[in-house]
Motif scaffolding. Structure first.
Motif, short mmCIF file in Angstrom:
data_model
loop_
_atom_site.label_atom_id
_atom_site.label_comp_id
_atom_site.label_asym_id
_atom_site.label_seq_id
_atom_site.Cartn_x
_atom_site.Cartn_y
_atom_site.Cartn_z
N UNK A 1 0.83 -1.19 0.00
CA UNK A 1 0.00 0.00 0.00
C UNK A 1 0.87 1.25 0.00
N UNK A 2 0.64 2.13 -0.99
CA UNK A 2 1.39 3.38 -1.10
C UNK A 2 0.54 4.59 -0.75
N UNK A 3 -0.71 4.58 -1.17
CA UNK A 3 -1.61 5.70 -0.96
C UNK A 3 -2.47 5.41 0.28
N UNK A 4 -2.44 6.31 1.25
CA UNK A 4 -3.17 6.15 2.50
C UNK A 4 -4.21 7.25 2.63
N UNK B 1 -7.59 13.47 3.61
CA UNK B 1 -6.69 13.64 2.47
C UNK B 1 -6.04 12.30 2.14
N UNK B 2 -5.69 12.14 0.88
CA UNK B 2 -4.92 10.97 0.47
C UNK B 2 -3.45 11.36 0.47
N UNK B 3 -2.63 10.55 1.08
CA UNK B 3 -1.19 10.82 1.12
C UNK B 3 -0.44 9.67 0.48
N UNK B 4 0.52 10.01 -0.35
CA UNK B 4 1.40 9.02 -0.97
C UNK B 4 2.58 8.84 -0.02
N UNK B 5 2.65 7.69 0.61
CA UNK B 5 3.71 7.40 1.58
C UNK B 5 4.79 6.50 0.98
N UNK B 6 4.92 6.54 -0.33
CA UNK B 6 5.90 5.71 -1.02
C UNK B 6 7.34 6.07 -0.63
N UNK B 7 7.56 7.31 -0.18
CA UNK B 7 8.92 7.72 0.20
C UNK B 7 9.31 7.20 1.59
N UNK B 8 8.38 6.62 2.31
CA UNK B 8 8.65 6.06 3.64
C UNK B 8 8.97 4.57 3.53
N UNK B 9 9.78 4.05 4.44
CA UNK B 9 10.01 2.60 4.43
C UNK B 9 8.69 1.85 4.64
N UNK B 10 8.54 0.73 4.00
CA UNK B 10 7.29 -0.03 4.02
C UNK B 10 6.82 -0.32 5.44
N UNK C 1 0.32 8.80 12.91
CA UNK C 1 0.80 10.08 13.42
C UNK C 1 0.17 11.24 12.64
N UNK C 2 0.10 11.11 11.32
CA UNK C 2 -0.53 12.15 10.51
C UNK C 2 -1.97 12.39 10.94
N UNK C 3 -2.66 11.35 11.35
CA UNK C 3 -4.06 11.48 11.77
C UNK C 3 -4.18 12.32 13.04
N UNK C 4 -3.11 12.44 13.81
CA UNK C 4 -3.16 13.26 15.03
C UNK C 4 -2.84 14.71 14.75
N UNK C 5 -2.44 15.02 13.53
CA UNK C 5 -2.06 16.38 13.14
C UNK C 5 -3.16 17.04 12.34
N UNK C 6 -3.14 18.38 12.28
CA UNK C 6 -4.06 19.09 11.40
C UNK C 6 -3.62 18.89 9.96
N UNK C 7 -4.56 19.07 9.02
CA UNK C 7 -4.20 18.98 7.61
C UNK C 7 -3.31 20.17 7.25
N UNK C 8 -2.69 20.12 6.11
CA UNK C 8 -1.76 21.17 5.69
C UNK C 8 -2.44 22.53 5.61
N UNK C 9 -3.65 22.57 5.06
CA UNK C 9 -4.36 23.85 4.92
C UNK C 9 -4.67 24.47 6.28
#
Length: 73
Positions: free
Chosen positions: A4-7, A17-26, A35-43
């Motif tokens: 899975x690459x897109x979360x 939001x959909x995030x491409x996590x391909x740059x992270x180790x599997x 962790x991203x779910x505990x943060x506000x979105x970028x906007x």
């Protein structure tokens, strides 16, 4: 089985939001997505940050004033 690459992330602000996590180790993608779910979105993060400039300027001004007072004595 494909890795899975897109979360789909639901941020703490409620935005999704959909995030491409391909740059992270599997093996670390799921943890990073949590962790991203505990943060506000970028906007929302940027909107909150824009109002913070006066605080930043105030801190720099205070440091400069303190330095001038201490070096004058």
């Amino acid at each position: 089985m494909a890795v899975k690459k897109i979360w789909q992330i639901t941020h703490s602000c409620g935005h999704t939001a959909e995030r491409d996590l391909d740059d992270r180790p599997t093996g670390r993608r799921a943890g990073f997505a949590e962790w991203l779910a505990t943060q506000e979105c970028t906007e929302c993060w940027r909107a909150a940050k824009e109002g913070d400039d006066s605080t930043e300027k105030g801190i720099a001004w205070g440091v400069r004033c303190r330095h001038q007072v201490l070096s004058a004595s």
